[in-house]
Design a protein around this motif. Sequence first.
Motif: not given
Length: 269
Positions: A153-177
């Motif tokens: 994702l570091a290869q992608s523009p921030d707006d595209e990353v924001r859109a992806l994160l909005g779709r996935t919801g960013m759930p936590a896998a651990t307390e460090k996520t």
Amino acid sequence: MPPSAEPRSASHSGGVQSLERAFDLLERMADAGGEVGLSELAASSGLPLPTIHRLMRTLVACGYVRQQPNRRYALGPRLIRLGESSARLLGTWARPHLARLVEETGETANMALLDGDEVVYVAQVPSRHSVRMFTEVGRRVLPHTTGVGKALLAQSPDDEVRALLGRTGMPAATEKTITTPEGFLTELAQVRANGFAVDDNEQEIGVRCLAVPVPDSPTSAAISISGPAGRLTEEATERIVPLLQEVAADLSATLAAPAAGTAAAEAAV
């Protein structure tokens, strides 16, 4: 055709122009999200509408493109089999490079691709140590939880990353996520500055991962080393990251080699 609209695969060395144009249109469709109209393809490719229409009719007849009820064109289902076979070969070509990483670091080496909104692991060479990581070939995870995801994702523009994160919801896998878009974008800025990504107990407690992108890969790809946090220390990171970057460059050259080999063979005829 404007110079900027030249087919990106064009070799200018006696290739079949209609094939070059057809594959270029497929790539432009993929870049646009998989569905486009003829006018959009004309604007991006610089080709005349009649030429695009003729090529698209052929691709539709072959099943590689389908026409939607709204008259727009979408990538067709026959491409799925090609993509799956290509991904398997990609893993095969990567294995010798991953084996070198395991030989020189003693830790598990992985290769992953960005497939839609997920990271999929396509190749792995396991560590000789008895402790195994969570990763396995075919496993899919959300990119914000992994080192390879950050490297991709570091290869992608921030707006595209924001859109992806909005779709996935960013759930936590651990307390460090990392679970906020702002925090993740800050992390990606650090990845770009450092040239590598770190997953520090974010996917699995007790496990660290170091990852780098594969430069100039035909599809967005990254390789990584993962192992117990007690072994992948800061000191180990300083030693492993340059090796990861070197192997990623070598893998990139391997992926480009078939085209070079074909050109050499044609020149010898």
